[in-house]
Design a protein around this motif. Structure first.
Motif, mmCIF file in Angstrom:
data_model
loop_
_atom_site.group_PDB
_atom_site.id
_atom_site.type_symbol
_atom_site.label_atom_id
_atom_site.label_comp_id
_atom_site.label_asym_id
_atom_site.label_seq_id
_atom_site.Cartn_x
_atom_site.Cartn_y
_atom_site.Cartn_z
ATOM 1 N N ALA A 106 0.851 -0.835 0.253
ATOM 2 C CA ALA A 106 0.039 0.179 0.144
ATOM 3 C C ALA A 106 0.847 1.003 0.339
ATOM 4 N N THR A 107 0.615 2.178 -0.169
ATOM 5 C CA THR A 107 0.702 3.415 0.112
ATOM 6 C C THR A 107 0.087 4.732 0.180
ATOM 7 N N VAL A 108 0.780 5.805 1.414
ATOM 8 C CA VAL A 108 -0.145 6.215 2.173
ATOM 9 C C VAL A 108 0.488 8.177 0.970
ATOM 10 N N HIS A 109 -0.509 8.573 0.656
ATOM 11 C CA HIS A 109 0.324 9.686 1.156
ATOM 12 C C HIS A 109 -0.062 11.379 1.975
ATOM 13 N N THR A 110 0.886 12.354 1.587
ATOM 14 C CA THR A 110 0.252 12.419 2.900
ATOM 15 C C THR A 110 0.262 13.996 2.750
ATOM 16 N N ASP A 111 -0.999 14.169 2.368
ATOM 17 C CA ASP A 111 -2.054 15.353 1.782
ATOM 18 C C ASP A 111 -3.516 14.470 1.611
ATOM 19 N N ASP A 112 -4.728 15.432 1.366
ATOM 20 C CA ASP A 112 -5.313 14.740 1.126
ATOM 21 C C ASP A 112 -6.084 13.870 -0.156
ATOM 22 N N PHE A 113 -5.276 13.163 -1.095
ATOM 23 C CA PHE A 113 -4.894 12.766 -1.862
ATOM 24 C C PHE A 113 -4.865 11.380 -1.920
ATOM 25 N N PRO A 114 -5.613 10.086 -2.290
ATOM 26 C CA PRO A 114 -6.996 10.703 -3.008
ATOM 27 C C PRO A 114 -7.758 10.742 -2.022
ATOM 28 N N GLN A 115 -9.061 11.265 -2.640
ATOM 29 C CA GLN A 115 -10.629 11.874 -2.175
ATOM 30 C C GLN A 115 -10.669 9.947 -1.166
ATOM 31 N N ILE A 116 -10.631 9.173 -2.049
ATOM 32 C CA ILE A 116 -11.345 7.870 -1.625
ATOM 33 C C ILE A 116 -9.978 6.476 -1.916
ATOM 34 N N THR A 117 -10.091 5.864 -0.848
ATOM 35 C CA THR A 117 -8.866 4.964 -0.853
ATOM 36 C C THR A 117 -8.736 4.411 -2.184
ATOM 37 N N LEU A 118 -7.701 4.139 -3.132
ATOM 38 C CA LEU A 118 -8.307 3.220 -4.283
ATOM 39 C C LEU A 118 -7.637 2.069 -4.351
ATOM 40 N N LEU A 119 -8.646 0.103 -4.211
ATOM 41 C CA LEU A 119 -7.830 -0.351 -4.844
ATOM 42 C C LEU A 119 -7.375 -1.060 -5.934
ATOM 43 N N GLY A 120 -6.075 -0.539 -5.889
ATOM 44 C CA GLY A 120 -5.077 -0.523 -6.683
ATOM 45 C C GLY A 120 -4.800 -2.641 -7.466
ATOM 46 N N ASN A 121 -3.657 -2.654 -8.166
ATOM 47 C CA ASN A 121 -3.079 -4.008 -8.454
ATOM 48 C C ASN A 121 -2.450 -4.551 -7.248
ATOM 49 N N SER A 122 -1.734 -4.299 -6.280
ATOM 50 C CA SER A 122 -1.020 -5.027 -5.555
ATOM 51 C C SER A 122 -1.949 -5.540 -4.302
ATOM 52 N N PHE A 123 -3.677 -5.539 -4.534
ATOM 53 C CA PHE A 123 -4.888 -6.770 -3.936
ATOM 54 C C PHE A 123 -5.349 -7.107 -6.111
ATOM 55 N N LEU A 124 -5.164 -6.303 -6.789
ATOM 56 C CA LEU A 124 -6.602 -6.531 -8.495
ATOM 57 C C LEU A 124 -5.295 -7.609 -8.444
ATOM 58 N N SER A 125 -4.405 -7.382 -8.547
ATOM 59 C CA SER A 125 -3.901 -8.573 -9.551
ATOM 60 C C SER A 125 -3.038 -10.348 -8.931
ATOM 61 N N ARG A 126 -3.360 -10.529 -7.228
ATOM 62 C CA ARG A 126 -3.891 -11.210 -6.622
ATOM 63 C C ARG A 126 -5.316 -12.700 -7.046
ATOM 64 N N VAL A 127 -6.376 -11.630 -7.550
ATOM 65 C CA VAL A 127 -7.784 -12.109 -7.541
ATOM 66 C C VAL A 127 -7.804 -12.506 -8.880
ATOM 67 N N ASP A 128 -8.533 -12.898 -9.533
ATOM 68 C CA ASP A 128 -9.360 -13.130 -10.761
ATOM 69 C C ASP A 128 -10.228 -12.148 -10.980
ATOM 70 N N MET A 129 -10.378 -11.488 -12.285
ATOM 71 C CA MET A 129 -11.659 -10.328 -12.608
ATOM 72 C C MET A 129 -11.760 -10.553 -13.608
ATOM 73 N N GLU A 130 -13.763 -10.582 -13.992
ATOM 74 C CA GLU A 130 -13.972 -10.065 -15.127
ATOM 75 C C GLU A 130 -14.741 -9.698 -14.773
ATOM 76 N N GLN A 131 -15.725 -9.503 -16.202
ATOM 77 C CA GLN A 131 -16.606 -8.390 -16.306
ATOM 78 C C GLN A 131 -17.649 -9.085 -16.866
ATOM 79 N N GLN A 132 -19.319 -8.986 -16.820
ATOM 80 C CA GLN A 132 -20.468 -9.284 -17.455
ATOM 81 C C GLN A 132 -21.682 -8.629 -17.434
ATOM 82 N N ARG A 133 -22.009 -8.255 -18.108
ATOM 83 C CA ARG A 133 -22.945 -7.077 -18.493
ATOM 84 C C ARG A 133 -22.287 -6.003 -18.201
ATOM 85 N N GLY A 134 -21.543 -4.908 -17.934
ATOM 86 C CA GLY A 134 -21.017 -4.032 -17.308
ATOM 87 C C GLY A 134 -21.011 -4.592 -15.173
#
Length: 215
Positions: free
Chosen positions: A179-207
């Protein structure tokens, strides 16, 4: 004697409770205090906390922000932004389904080191990214974190790199996540990035974005 045995057998059948059906799909339609309106296999059920539907879906908890349910022995947290629960009959792996918001973003409630936080899926982010106020609220220890420089939309700024003990999204739980912690108010909402997403399988079905735990 035979008639008596038949009577006992018939009575036992009448007293035996019917087996609950297993729900195929559950969707959160509304939150009303400690109750939640769920659509289960196309039928709407208004359940209070602790109640179970005829399809076998139990409402464990309802708040103003989310509903926590149990399906087939597995727990799932639903929000109005991410209202669709996985069909656990289709896969033995833990699965989370996320609906896009009006801007096409996928958001969800997650747990970081056992504490709740709202997240937005960002496949362009290298790791899970927090702003400083969120990191403090979650009790993240930056004293042992590695100082780094990162490029953002606001330019190059200082941040900290660390490992999270655990990150949980729905029924998917991963340990030792970068994880990365910024020293200011960015990002406004916590970002679920590839350190998590790359360790799961992802698929899109009808949006719908589907995250599945790996075996």
């Amino acid at each position: 004697m035979g008639k008596k045995l038949f009577t006992i057998f018939f009575t036992a059948l009448c007293l035996t409770p019917p087996l609950a059906a297993t729900a195929q799909q559950v969707q959160l339609k509304g939150l009303f205090g400690s109750s939640a309106m769920l659509e289960i296999d196309g039928r709407q059920r208004l359940l209070k906390s602790g109640q179970q539907s005829p399809e076998g879906v139990k409402l464990l908890e309802a708040t103003t922000d989310y509903a926590r349910i149990r399906i087939d022995g597995r727990e799932q947290k639903l929000t109005l932004d991410a209202p669709v629960a996985a069909s656990y009959q289709r896969s033995e792996r833990a699965e989370v389904r996320l609906m896009p918001d009006s801007r096409g973003h996928y958001s969800t409630s997650g747990w970081v080191n056992g504490r709740s936080v709202s997240m937005m899926v960002d496949t362009g982010a290298t790791s899970i990214a927090f702003n400083y106020p969120t990191a403090r609220r979650l009790g993240l220890n930056l004293e042992r974190a590695q100082p780094i420089r990162v490029s953002t939309a606001n330019g190059v700024t200082q941040a900290y790199r660390l490992k999270l003990d655990s990150v949980t999204i729905g029924g998917i739980k991963l340990h030792s996540v970068d994880a990365t912690v910024h020293t200011d108010d960015f990002p406004q909402i916590t970002l679920l990035g590839n350190s998590f997403l790359s360790r799961v399988d992802m698929e899109q079905q009808r949006g719908v974005l589907i995250l599945r735990a790996r075996n």
